[in-house]
Design a protein around this motif. Structure first.
Motif, mmCIF file in Angstrom:
data_model
loop_
_atom_site.group_PDB
_atom_site.id
_atom_site.type_symbol
_atom_site.label_atom_id
_atom_site.label_comp_id
_atom_site.label_asym_id
_atom_site.label_seq_id
_atom_site.Cartn_x
_atom_site.Cartn_y
_atom_site.Cartn_z
ATOM 1 N N CYS B 115 0.836 -1.201 0.000
ATOM 2 C CA CYS B 115 0.000 0.000 0.000
ATOM 3 C C CYS B 115 0.868 1.247 0.000
ATOM 4 O O CYS B 115 0.632 2.196 -0.755
ATOM 5 C CB CYS B 115 -0.908 0.011 1.234
ATOM 6 S SG CYS B 115 -2.343 -1.021 1.077
ATOM 7 N N THR B 238 -10.344 5.437 -2.132
ATOM 8 C CA THR B 238 -9.461 5.506 -0.979
ATOM 9 C C THR B 238 -10.120 4.937 0.264
ATOM 10 O O THR B 238 -9.602 5.089 1.364
ATOM 11 C CB THR B 238 -9.071 6.953 -0.687
ATOM 12 O OG1 THR B 238 -10.277 7.694 -0.513
ATOM 13 C CG2 THR B 238 -8.287 7.530 -1.810
ATOM 14 N N ARG B 240 -12.658 5.902 1.886
ATOM 15 C CA ARG B 240 -13.083 6.901 2.849
ATOM 16 C C ARG B 240 -14.588 6.847 2.988
ATOM 17 O O ARG B 240 -15.294 6.596 2.019
ATOM 18 C CB ARG B 240 -12.706 8.301 2.372
ATOM 19 C CG ARG B 240 -11.281 8.645 2.538
ATOM 20 C CD ARG B 240 -10.892 8.805 3.920
ATOM 21 N NE ARG B 240 -11.503 9.978 4.519
ATOM 22 C CZ ARG B 240 -11.137 10.462 5.691
ATOM 23 N NH1 ARG B 240 -10.198 9.869 6.349
ATOM 24 N NH2 ARG B 240 -11.730 11.504 6.184
ATOM 25 N N ASP B 244 -16.575 3.535 3.516
ATOM 26 C CA ASP B 244 -15.512 2.835 4.236
ATOM 27 C C ASP B 244 -15.966 1.486 4.741
ATOM 28 O O ASP B 244 -15.607 1.058 5.818
ATOM 29 C CB ASP B 244 -14.982 3.683 5.385
ATOM 30 C CG ASP B 244 -16.060 3.952 6.427
ATOM 31 O OD1 ASP B 244 -15.691 4.464 7.490
ATOM 32 O OD2 ASP B 244 -17.227 3.652 6.173
ATOM 33 N N GLU B 272 -3.398 5.616 3.642
ATOM 34 C CA GLU B 272 -4.735 6.097 3.309
ATOM 35 C C GLU B 272 -4.795 7.625 3.309
ATOM 36 O O GLU B 272 -5.334 8.232 2.388
ATOM 37 C CB GLU B 272 -5.739 5.535 4.309
ATOM 38 C CG GLU B 272 -7.134 6.062 4.083
ATOM 39 C CD GLU B 272 -8.133 5.459 5.036
ATOM 40 O OE1 GLU B 272 -7.996 4.259 5.338
ATOM 41 O OE2 GLU B 272 -9.044 6.175 5.463
#
Lengths: 178, 398, 142
Positions: B115, B238, B240, B244, B272
């Motif tokens: 990541c 992402t 978010r 999430d 992140e």
């Protein structure tokens, strides 16, 4: 000097990843080594100036195909048991040292033969290198839009066929119950 | 060479004399070595700045969420609690690193690193300012899309390696979410590439101007919709909120990073927050004019003419103005991202997938076709140019 | 190769190396300072306080795979669209914009047809909407 370093690193990553894929006994790990190998191939493309091809390699292969393979391994349970219900090994060993040696030697010999045959072709038609600022994207785009427009459109039909085929194959079969 | 940090500094006389001196000293052409040193220094600076922004992002998130929930948030560590993220970082390093006995050790250790590598590699092409870009690749935006999908592999491997039901489910959902939302995002990017005529970040930004009417956001209605499609898709990429689900606290404990302790979890979180910044930066570069300053102050030409400054100093001032413009716009978008998280409820997984494939992708395809037709019909002029220049030239505009 | 300047890829390599350095460095630094007291209870997977039951993955959720397949198709499509979109502006200025527009439209509409097919056949639905026999199988206890 940096181009040499980049080439060396990419080549090592490609070959090392490929050898690790073949050697590894765990299917998931083999997929990860494949990811490393594809990264190396992208680096090799960057070394010869095919920057668009390198980026496509990253987007489609490292970002797409590897995830697809990982999903497929997960869904078919390739990692759980090594022996299937008939008692046979699911991932049989690729062979012993003799197999590896013979296969590697055969690959080397065939590579030498092919290069020897193709060498006159390459020395006559010199590969044109791009100047530092020029981008291969414009060239590829122009060619796709003018000379190879049919290939461009046919590829969309091919993708449509792949999409429909994949959807049909992976659709669960409805079972008829009385 | 495409303009990067090195070519920007090569304009100054000091650097050329330094290169000449080093070449004489070392015996070979030292320009490559100096380029490497400059790149390394700037990459280090950018990594440090981004890590700080990532850390301050956690602090900002807690403060802004506190503000939205009518409480105070962290205010003990440092002035106004600003050093909270450092304390959190130290805490994470000091926590015990537990690897469960069923876990796949190699993959368990690899996932957060993957990541982080994916996110750091995208930092190379983010356009901070016209001179301070690290690498102005000819395929800039395409390369960025590719590297962002590496984070999806990392998420999936994190979920798989933990060998626990929550993590596996979270990892599968997270990976399928990331790959699904890549499609509307990429299609919106293609619409902007149509307008700009190139893939490098420089070309995309040079097609815009400093003032809002020159941004691609207001170029045509399809690009306007494209901004929202891109923003929503990038937010979902992402992981978010409100997307999430892979780390949903109430459903999956902590999804794919349930079993991660200490610094490895810290690496996931850092990746992140930096990725959110990169995504906001790309949205700014594509739709909001990037680093361009209004009245063309960024190039330093006006400073040379009006104030009579030396060329290089004026350019440096222009660069700082551009940096300020870029960071202001990106941080405003970052605030909007945090605001959205604490305002909207979480989507269910089937709502997530329906949103992507049945709403955003058709809209993105429609935007793409619309932008292409607009480019052809109006020869690439923006809506403001059409309205005001048509009026200025005296031609009757309906 | 003399005119090919690869220095533009230096930051990419440097940043990847920096990422590995940051990750490895912080983990190594942590390993020097942090406690390491493994015990059996800490090493089991978390299942909300219960003992973990069964293997971690027992369901056959084909919808994940279908989504990945559809994604790959559209990914390749966007990879093919990028160079054509990049030259569209130039073609427009020359005057060949119309033909290129037709090509882009054909390309996109073929794939729109594909997604409409998947939509109608229910491949994009996350929740299976057919009969009971196709529920995901429960883990078999060996």
């Amino acid at each position: 000097m940096f181009s040499n370093t980049l080439f060396l690193a990419s080549a090592l990553l490609t070959i090392g990843g490929a050898i690790a894929v073949v050697y590894s006994k765990n299917l998931m790990h083999a997929c990860i080594y494949l990811l490393a190998s594809l990264f190396g191939v992208a680096g090799l493309y960057a070394c010869i100036g095919a920057d668009f091809l390198a980026a496509t390699q990253l987007v489609v292969y490292a970002g797409g195909v590897v995830i697809l393979m990982l999903f497929a391994i997960m869904l078919t349970g390739g990692t759980s048991n090594k022996i299937n219900r008939y008692g046979l090994e699911k991932i049989p060993a690729m062979g012993n040292k003799k197999t590896f040696f013979t296969a590697g030697f055969a690959a080397l010999v065939s590579a030498m033969i092919i290069i020897k045959i193709l060498l006159p072709v390459f020395s006559v038609n010199k590969v044109t290198t791009l100047s530092a600022n020029e981008s291969s994207v414009e060239k590829i785009g122009t060619l796709l839009a003018t000379d190879h427009i049919l290939a461009f459109e046919i590829s969309s039909v091919l993708l449509l066929g792949a999409l429909i085929g994949a959807a049909v194959i992976s659709r669960p079969r409805k079972e008829i119950h009385d | 060479m495409n303009s990067t940090v090195v070519s920007y500094f090569s304009q100054s006389n000091e650097l050329t004399s330094l290169i000449a001196g080093l070449s004489k000293l070392l015996g070979f052409d030292a320009s490559s070595l100096v380029a490497f040193i400059i790149f390394a220094i700037f990459a280090g600076i950018i990594v440090a700045v981004m890590a700080t922004i990532g850390g301050l992002g956690t602090y900002a998130e807690r403060k802004i969420s506190a503000d939205l929930q009518a409480r105070i948030g962290p205010n003990r560590v440092g002035p106004f609690g600003l050093l909270q993220f450092l304390a959190d970082g130290v805490k994470m390093i000091l926590k015990e690193d537990i690897i469960t006995s069923n876990a796949d050790k190699f993959t368990f250790n690899l996932a957060p690193v993957l990541c982080l590598v994916g996110v750091f590699a995208t930092l190379a092409v983010v356009p901070y300012s016209s001179g301070f870009m690290l690498a102005d690749l000819n395929v800039g935006i395409f390369y960025l899309v590719g590297m962002a999908s590496l984070v999806g592999v990392g998420v999936f491997l994190g979920g798989y390696a933990s060998n626990s039901k929550w993590s596996m489910l979270g990892g599968m959902r997270g990976a399928s979410q990331i790959i699904s939302y890549e499609i509307p995002a990429t299609l919106s990017i293609i619409a902007i590439v149509l307008l700009a005529g190139g893939l490098s970040m420089k070309t995309l930004i040079n097609g815009q101007g400093g003032a809002p009417q020159d941004w691609y956001l207001f170029h045509n209605p399809f690009a306007f919709m494209g901004f929202f499609v891109y923003f929503i898709s990038a937010l979902a990429e992402t992981n978010r909120a409100p997307f999430d689900l892979p780390e949903a606290e109430s459903e999956l404990v902590s999804g794919y990073h349930t079993e991660y302790t200490g610094m490895k979890f810290g690496l996931f979180a850092l990746a992140e927050y930096i990725e959110v910044f990169v995504v906001c930066g790309v949205a700014v570069a594509l739709f909001l004019g990037g680093y361009k300053v209004p009245f063309d102050l960024g190039s330093g030409q006006i400073l040379v003419e009006k104030l009579g400054l030396d060329g290089m100093i004026a350019q440096n001032i222009g660069q700082f103005l551009e940096l300020g413009s870029f960071f202001t716009k990106t941080l405003i978008l970052y605030y909007v991202v945090i605001w959205v998280r604490w305002t909207l409820p979480r989507l269910r997984v089937d709502q997530l997938m329906t949103l992507c494939w049945k709403y955003l992708t058709p809209i993105a395809l429609f935007n793409l076709i619309g932008c292409a037709v607009w480019m052809y019909a109006f020869n690439g002029k923006s809506i403001f140019t059409l309205l005001f220049h048509a009026a200025a030239s005296g031609g009757g505009h309906h | 190769m003399s005119t090919l300047n690869l220095d533009v890829y230096m930051p990419v390599v440097i940043l990847i190396a920096l990422a590995l350095l940051v990750a490895g460095g912080s983990l190594f630094l942590g390993s020097l300072i942090r406690p390491q007291h493994p015990n059996k209870l800490k090493d089991t997977a978390y299942e909300c306080g219960e003992e973990p039951v069964g293997t971690a993955w027992a369901n056959f959720n084909v919808r994940f795979y279908v989504i990945a397949l559809i994604f790959i198709i559209f990914d390749v499509e966007s990879a093919l669209m990028f160079p054509v979109a990049a030259v569209f502006k130039r073609f427009n200025e020359i005057g060949l914009g119309g033909t290129l527009l037709m090509s882009i439209l054909t390309f996109t509409l073929v794939l729109v047809a594909g997604i409409v097919y998947c939509w109608k056949k229910g491949d994009l639905d996350w929740v299976k909407s057919f009969n009971q026999t196709n529920q995901p199988t429960i883990a078999r206890k060996e």
